[in-house]
Design a protein around this motif. Structure first.
Motif, short mmCIF file in Angstrom:
data_model
loop_
_atom_site.label_atom_id
_atom_site.label_comp_id
_atom_site.label_asym_id
_atom_site.label_seq_id
_atom_site.Cartn_x
_atom_site.Cartn_y
_atom_site.Cartn_z
N PHE A 80 9.22 5.69 5.24
CA PHE A 80 7.98 4.99 5.62
C PHE A 80 6.85 5.22 4.63
CE2 PHE A 80 10.07 5.70 9.84
CZ PHE A 80 10.37 4.37 10.08
N VAL A 81 7.13 5.86 3.51
CA VAL A 81 6.11 6.16 2.52
C VAL A 81 6.46 5.44 1.22
CG1 VAL A 81 4.86 7.97 1.27
CG2 VAL A 81 5.76 8.42 3.57
N ALA A 82 5.51 4.71 0.67
CA ALA A 82 5.71 4.00 -0.60
C ALA A 82 5.16 4.83 -1.75
CB ALA A 82 5.05 2.63 -0.56
N PHE A 83 5.68 4.61 -2.94
CA PHE A 83 5.19 5.33 -4.11
C PHE A 83 3.70 5.07 -4.34
CE2 PHE A 83 9.78 4.78 -5.26
CZ PHE A 83 10.12 6.11 -5.20
N ARG A 84 3.25 3.86 -4.05
CA ARG A 84 1.84 3.53 -4.28
C ARG A 84 0.92 4.36 -3.39
NH1 ARG A 84 2.31 -2.57 -1.75
NH2 ARG A 84 2.89 -1.96 0.37
N ASP A 85 1.45 4.90 -2.29
CA ASP A 85 0.63 5.74 -1.41
C ASP A 85 0.22 7.03 -2.10
OD1 ASP A 85 0.87 3.88 0.65
OD2 ASP A 85 2.70 4.82 1.43
N GLY A 120 12.34 3.11 -9.88
CA GLY A 120 11.42 2.71 -8.83
C GLY A 120 10.14 2.10 -9.37
N GLU A 121 9.50 1.32 -8.52
CA GLU A 121 8.21 0.70 -8.81
C GLU A 121 7.23 1.13 -7.73
OE1 GLU A 121 8.86 -3.47 -9.00
OE2 GLU A 121 10.10 -3.38 -10.83
N PRO A 122 5.92 1.06 -8.00
CA PRO A 122 4.93 1.51 -7.01
C PRO A 122 5.08 0.88 -5.63
CG PRO A 122 3.87 1.19 -9.12
CD PRO A 122 5.28 0.68 -9.28
N THR A 123 5.59 -0.34 -5.57
CA THR A 123 5.74 -1.02 -4.27
C THR A 123 6.98 -0.58 -3.50
OG1 THR A 123 6.80 -2.85 -5.44
CG2 THR A 123 4.44 -3.06 -4.97
N ASP A 124 7.88 0.15 -4.16
CA ASP A 124 9.09 0.62 -3.48
C ASP A 124 8.78 1.80 -2.57
OD1 ASP A 124 10.94 -1.15 -4.72
OD2 ASP A 124 10.87 0.06 -6.53
N TYR A 125 9.66 2.00 -1.59
CA TYR A 125 9.56 3.15 -0.70
C TYR A 125 10.52 4.23 -1.17
CZ TYR A 125 6.69 0.43 2.49
OH TYR A 125 5.67 -0.29 3.03
N PHE A 126 10.22 5.46 -0.79
CA PHE A 126 11.07 6.57 -1.21
C PHE A 126 12.50 6.32 -0.72
CE2 PHE A 126 6.98 8.53 -1.79
CZ PHE A 126 7.18 9.43 -2.83
N PRO A 127 13.47 6.45 -1.60
CA PRO A 127 14.85 6.12 -1.24
C PRO A 127 15.53 7.23 -0.46
CG PRO A 127 14.77 6.86 -3.51
CD PRO A 127 13.34 6.85 -3.02
N SER A 128 16.58 6.85 0.24
CA SER A 128 17.41 7.83 0.94
C SER A 128 18.41 8.42 -0.05
CB SER A 128 18.16 7.16 2.09
OG SER A 128 19.11 8.06 2.64
N PRO A 129 18.69 9.72 0.06
CA PRO A 129 19.67 10.32 -0.85
C PRO A 129 21.11 9.91 -0.54
CG PRO A 129 18.92 11.93 0.75
CD PRO A 129 18.08 10.71 0.96
#
Length: 280
Positions: A80-85, A120-129
């Motif tokens: 639920f957290v994006a890189f842009r956050d 990843g790009e800023p609009t992406d969300y943290f991925p699952s491992p």
């Protein structure tokens, strides 16, 4: 007729509420406690965001993010957290873009249409491992690591709980084992005094001081790393926590002022009206 129906409906609701309350009270009074296990309550740790005037410690949040990235992200997602956050943690737009590029996220090959991975790009969300829950369970003794986005909101006293849990791994004492022989950790389980079942499938993630090297030179002890990542996960769960507190004070002041103003207006408006005297 309508009045009679309304009264009957009201009585019906009251009867249902009374029955529900009685059943709940009886269940609470007669059911046995869920656990008699001697787990410990979380430690009471002071954080900068505690209290009505709390604020984020940006340096601590950045350290906590580093602990998550280098330790926790190997097993736990944060969907639920994006890189842009991360811009809220004091990172510039260029830093956020560069940080996002260090992660691999699921993608589609435009030439073949097959699933692949990309930077990843800023609009992406943290991925699952892990690609799915089956793979996650297979890699973790059949226990699926929970997503950490909202973890501190999902547990009572969540920030202290997370920090305490990360520091609570230890062998059960002989006294406790003698009284509760069934709590000896089985294969693939690890004893933790802050976990309600005392044994969990997660191996101690923080094992050595200096496991993470902080950019600001802070000594990365296990208690320090635990508190830092707990603070970071508090931010991921409620990023507007401090802003909400800061907004609440002006609102309370305004309501207090409006209340005083309304009272004074009432006194002014009704000051000329004299109460009638009743004859004996």
């Amino acid at each position: 007729m309508i009045r009679i129906i309304a009264i009957l409906v009201g009585l019906g609701f009251a009867a249902v509420a009374l029955i529900s309350f009685s059943v709940g009270a009886y269940t609470y009074a007669t059911e046995e406690p869920i656990s008699h296990l001697p787990y410990e309550e979380p430690m009471d740790i002071d954080y900068s965001f505690d209290g009505p005037l709390g604020t984020w410690d940006i340096a601590q949040l950045q350290r906590g993010y580093k602990v998550y990235k280098e330790v926790c992200s190997a097993c736990h997602s944060m969907k639920f957290v994006a890189f842009r956050d991360l811009a809220d943690l004091g990172y510039s737009e260029a830093q956020v873009k560069a940080e996002a590029a260090t992660w691999q996220v699921p993608g589609i090959d435009p030439n073949t249409g097959e699933a692949t991975s990309r930077a990843g790009e800023p609009t992406d969300y943290f991925p699952s491992p892990y690609p799915n829950a089956v793979a996650a369970a297979a890699a973790n003794n059949n226990a699926i690591p929970p997503d950490l986005s909202l973890m501190t909101k999902a547990r009572e006293d969540g920030t202290n709980y997370v920090a305490s849990l990360l520091q609570g791994y230890q062998a059960p004492s002989p006294e406790v084992l003698a009284e509760h022989p069934d709590i000896a950790p089985g294969p693939g389980l690890y004893h933790n005094v802050y976990f309600h079942n005392l044994n969990l499938a997660m191996a101690p993630p923080l094992m050595n001081p200096g496991q993470v090297t902080y950019d600001d030179g802070t000594e990365a002890t296990i208690p320090q790393m635990s508190q830092d990542v707990a603070a970071f996960l508090t931010w991921t769960a409620e990023p507007t926590l401090v802003k909400r507190k800061q907004t609440g004070w002006p609102v309370l002041i305004f309501l207090l002022f409006a209340t005083v103003l309304a009272y004074m207006s009432k006194k002014q408006i009704w000051s000329a009206v004299k109460p009638k005297k009743h004859k004996d």
